[in-house]
Structure formats: C-alpha cells, structure tokens
Design an enzyme around this catalytic site. Structure first.
Site, PDB file in Angstrom:
ATOM      1  N   LEU A  81     -27.386  76.284 -12.466  1.00 18.61           N
ATOM      2  CA  LEU A  81     -27.601  77.432 -12.573  1.00 18.61           C
ATOM      3  C   LEU A  81     -26.612  78.504 -12.979  1.00 18.61           C
ATOM      4  O   LEU A  81     -25.428  78.339 -12.389  1.00 18.61           O
ATOM      5  CB  LEU A  81     -28.164  78.319 -11.127  1.00 18.61           C
ATOM      6  CG  LEU A  81     -28.714  79.539 -11.339  1.00 18.61           C
ATOM      7  CD1 LEU A  81     -30.026  79.771 -12.079  1.00 18.61           C
ATOM      8  CD2 LEU A  81     -29.007  80.213  -9.970  1.00 18.61           C
ATOM      9  N   ALA A  82     -26.998  79.315 -14.196  1.00 22.08           N
ATOM     10  CA  ALA A  82     -25.969  80.138 -14.915  1.00 22.08           C
ATOM     11  C   ALA A  82     -26.560  81.370 -14.865  1.00 22.08           C
ATOM     12  O   ALA A  82     -27.588  81.612 -15.683  1.00 22.08           O
ATOM     13  CB  ALA A  82     -25.717  79.696 -16.132  1.00 22.08           C
ATOM     14  N   LYS A 106     -35.902  73.244 -14.834  1.00 21.11           N
ATOM     15  CA  LYS A 106     -36.554  73.162 -16.049  1.00 21.11           C
ATOM     16  C   LYS A 106     -37.705  72.169 -16.018  1.00 21.11           C
ATOM     17  O   LYS A 106     -37.774  71.137 -15.633  1.00 21.11           O
ATOM     18  CB  LYS A 106     -35.451  72.528 -17.000  1.00 21.11           C
ATOM     19  CG  LYS A 106     -36.113  72.852 -18.588  1.00 21.11           C
ATOM     20  CD  LYS A 106     -34.915  72.367 -19.535  1.00 21.11           C
ATOM     21  CE  LYS A 106     -35.519  72.526 -20.894  1.00 21.11           C
ATOM     22  NZ  LYS A 106     -34.284  72.188 -21.981  1.00 21.11           N
ATOM     23  N   GLU A 151     -27.203  81.470 -27.696  1.00 14.70           N
ATOM     24  CA  GLU A 151     -28.404  81.488 -26.639  1.00 14.70           C
ATOM     25  C   GLU A 151     -28.160  80.103 -25.766  1.00 14.70           C
ATOM     26  O   GLU A 151     -28.673  80.093 -24.810  1.00 14.70           O
ATOM     27  CB  GLU A 151     -29.665  81.669 -27.140  1.00 14.70           C
ATOM     28  CG  GLU A 151     -30.152  81.090 -28.128  1.00 14.70           C
ATOM     29  CD  GLU A 151     -29.836  81.738 -29.393  1.00 14.70           C
ATOM     30  OE1 GLU A 151     -30.983  82.005 -30.457  1.00 14.70           O
ATOM     31  OE2 GLU A 151     -28.616  82.190 -29.876  1.00 14.70           O
ATOM     32  N   ASP A 171     -27.385  71.723 -32.065  1.00 14.30           N
ATOM     33  CA  ASP A 171     -28.186  73.140 -31.932  1.00 14.30           C
ATOM     34  C   ASP A 171     -27.189  74.211 -31.019  1.00 14.30           C
ATOM     35  O   ASP A 171     -27.635  74.678 -30.216  1.00 14.30           O
ATOM     36  CB  ASP A 171     -29.675  73.019 -31.159  1.00 14.30           C
ATOM     37  CG  ASP A 171     -30.686  74.239 -31.489  1.00 14.30           C
ATOM     38  OD1 ASP A 171     -30.224  74.820 -32.481  1.00 14.30           O
ATOM     39  OD2 ASP A 171     -31.440  74.531 -30.756  1.00 14.30           O
ATOM     40  N   ASP A 192     -29.196  72.918 -23.305  1.00 13.85           N
ATOM     41  CA  ASP A 192     -30.397  72.648 -24.125  1.00 13.85           C
ATOM     42  C   ASP A 192     -29.887  71.583 -25.281  1.00 13.85           C
ATOM     43  O   ASP A 192     -29.549  71.858 -26.309  1.00 13.85           O
ATOM     44  CB  ASP A 192     -30.841  73.974 -24.765  1.00 13.85           C
ATOM     45  CG  ASP A 192     -32.299  73.723 -25.470  1.00 13.85           C
ATOM     46  OD1 ASP A 192     -32.656  72.410 -25.569  1.00 13.85           O
ATOM     47  OD2 ASP A 192     -32.840  74.696 -26.153  1.00 13.85           O
TER      48      ASP A 192
END
Length: 345
Positions: free
Chosen positions: A110-111, A55, A158, A154, A172
C-alpha cells in the site's frame, strides 16, 4: 548435476511457495484508485492485521479488451522482482496473487500518499532538490529492474507511487517485458503512454530493450521541473510526431545540470543515450553532474536519507501546470457567467 529449472517453472514455484490466499482472507475497505482495467482498494489481512492494496481485475473485461496477456505479464514481472535474494524498496511488492471465477487479485504494497503526478499537479513544479531526489529514486529502481531482467516500458509519474515516508514505489507492470537476457537487441513493441513513448518504439526499430525506460526518466524530470511535458500537444498523434522530430526545448532559466541531463536522455538513438551501452553506462548516469550538485545524491543511502521538504520551484511559483487537476477545473464551474443574447430569441 543439479536439475536446471526452466524460467517460467521457477516463477511458478516461487509464487506457489507462498501460502495460498483467497479473498476471504481479507477485509476489503474503500476503493482508492480505479482505471480502465482495474480497481484498487485498501484490504486488511484478517490473520496478521497487515494492510495492503488489493488490485482487482475482472476476467471477462480483460478478455473483452484483449488484455489478459498484460495481466499475466504484470504477475510475471512482479514475481521475478520479488523472487530475487534482495528486494528493492523502490518497487511495489506482490504479496499474494489468486483468482476466483470472476476476478484476478493482486495483493500489493500500500502506497498511501498518491503518486508523483498528483504531487506536481497539487504543488506545482518541484524544487530542484525534490526533482533531484525523486529522479534519483527512479533511476535506482529502474536500474535494479534492468539488472533483474525486467523492463517496465510504461515509466511515468503516475506509476511512481508514494509510500508512508514519501519515497517512491514503482508500480503497474502491465506493459513490462521480462527476459534474463536484456543485452540482446530486439524489435521494440509499441506499448506505453504517448507522452512518454520513446522514438525507437515509434519506429519499431531493433535496439536495446532497456532504452524506453531510460528515455522516460528524461520526460519525467522535465515534468517535475516545469509541470508540463516536453512533447505536449493537442492529440496523441501530434505528441508522437513531435517525439519523432525531437521537437522540444528546455525552458529558459533552467539550471545547467538538469538541462544537460534532460538533453542527454531525450536522444533519438538509444545507443547514444546517457546510461546506455555502447557509449555510456548505468554508472555514467548515476555520476551525472545533476546528481552530484550541492545536494549530492549518496546512492548507498538513498532509501534511508531524509526526504526533502516537498515544495514548488521558487522560479516557477504561482504558475499552473498545463495538465490541471480536474477537481480544480470543476470547482470553477459555478464561476462561469451565463450571457443572454437577445439575438438568439
């Protein structure tokens, strides 16, 4: 007496105990995701051959958007969760964190299989078995975060990524709140995404900081089962007005157990929400009838049990979610017919 290490210093020590890395330690591959603040690429560690998600956040862009604090909060939340004696399989792990004069870099799990929103948009509303499984994984990961002193704030489909075995990894943490004492009521800060924001955030009321995550579980379950959101409206303002009024309805034909769970999570007063003190508890949330149905959730084996076959809800098969995939919409572009009107000449 042993010296007590202040919380922020302890987090810094936990980060620095790892081997220092730089961008030169990685072979950076294709971009796999991007947003308003960051890009994410596949990156292979040159020495070990391990593959990660890299990221990248541009410092100047963060400063311009006044989002530097968000990046720092994400690091603090991830370090807090990754510094515990036990690591949770349903939370994305931070492996390295470093920066150069231009960018900040987070090296994460990593997904490779997308996220739960993408899955629903692609396949349609999920079967009851799938919705139960993924909601249970969300519940388990969120309750672990709360125990560790982290509130996500949040939670949405997604941000529930899917790993190589199609199990979730919550990601996130840019809106997170980190505090070892989550029992003290505090004034809610207005953060998150309109469709998932809780009533107490809108009213800025003083309440249990864990409430918004528990509320969001109910919104996510609604989305998994019906392919749309309970408070969907044309604008964010109208969405929030509907949330304030608790203006939603569970569609007819919904099984009683998930309908009951949604109604007990989407409650205006967080003190009355299932899973929240003083009237409920995390155990009561886990023990709800939705998780004790024919395909009973065995919480101790949740992360090792077989993943259910990904299939749509047979009762809603053929129906399209309201939030259609952009690619599907663009694919229909050439089907539009141009109508010639002589009156325009």
């Amino acid at each position: 007496m042993p010296r007590t290490v202040p919380r922020r210093e302890a987090l810094h020590q936990a980060t620095m105990s790892r081997r220092i890395a730089t961008i030169q330690d990685f072979d950076v591959g294709d971009e796999i995701a991007w947003g308003s603040l960051a890009t994410i690429s596949v990156a292979t560690h040159k020495r070990t051959g391990k593959v990660y998600a890299l990221k990248v956040l541009n410092k100047m862009h963060l400063a311009r958007k006044k989002m530097v604090r968000s990046a720092m909060m994400e690091k603090e939340a991830l370090v807090t969760l990754c510094s515990r004696p036990e690591l949770h399989p349903g939370i994305v792990r931070l492996h390295y964190c470093f920066h150069d004069p231009v960018n900040l870099f987070f090296v994460l799990d990593l997904a490779p299989n997308g996220d739960l929103k993408e899955m629903v948009l692609k396949n349609g509303p999920l079967s009851l078995e799938c919705a139960r499984f993924y909601t249970a994984q969300m519940v388990d990961a969120i309750l672990f975060m709360h125990k560790a002193g982290v509130v996500h704030r949040d939670i949405k489909p997604e941000n529930c990524l899917l790993d190589e075995s199609m199990r979730i990894k919550v990601a996130d943490f840019g809106s997170a709140y980190v505090n070892p004492d989550l029992e003290t009521y505090r004034t809610s800060t207005f953060v998150g995404t309109a469709m998932f924001i809780s009533p107490e955030m809108l009213s800025r009321s003083k309440c249990d900081p864990k409430g918004p995550d528990i509320w969001a579980i109910g919104v996510c379950l609604f989305f998994y089962l019906f392919g749309t959101y309970p408070f969907a409206a044309a604008t964010d303002y109208l969405v929030m007005e509907r949330i304030k009024k608790l203006d939603y309805a569970v569609p007819e034909g919904c099984e009683p157990e998930p309908a009951d769970l949604i109604k007990k999570l989407l409650v205006s007063d967080p003190a009355d929400r299932l899973g929240m003190k003083p009237h409920s508890s995390p155990k009561a949330l886990r023990d709800h009838a939705f998780f004790a149905g024919p395909e009973k959730i065995e919480w101790e084996k949740l992360w090792e049990c077989p993943v259910p076959k990904i299939e749509p809800n047979p009762a809603l098969k053929g129906q399209q979610p309201e939030d259609k995939n952009e690619d599907d919409l663009l694919a229909k572009f050439e089907e539009l017919q141009l109508v010639h009107d002589d009156n325009l000449n």
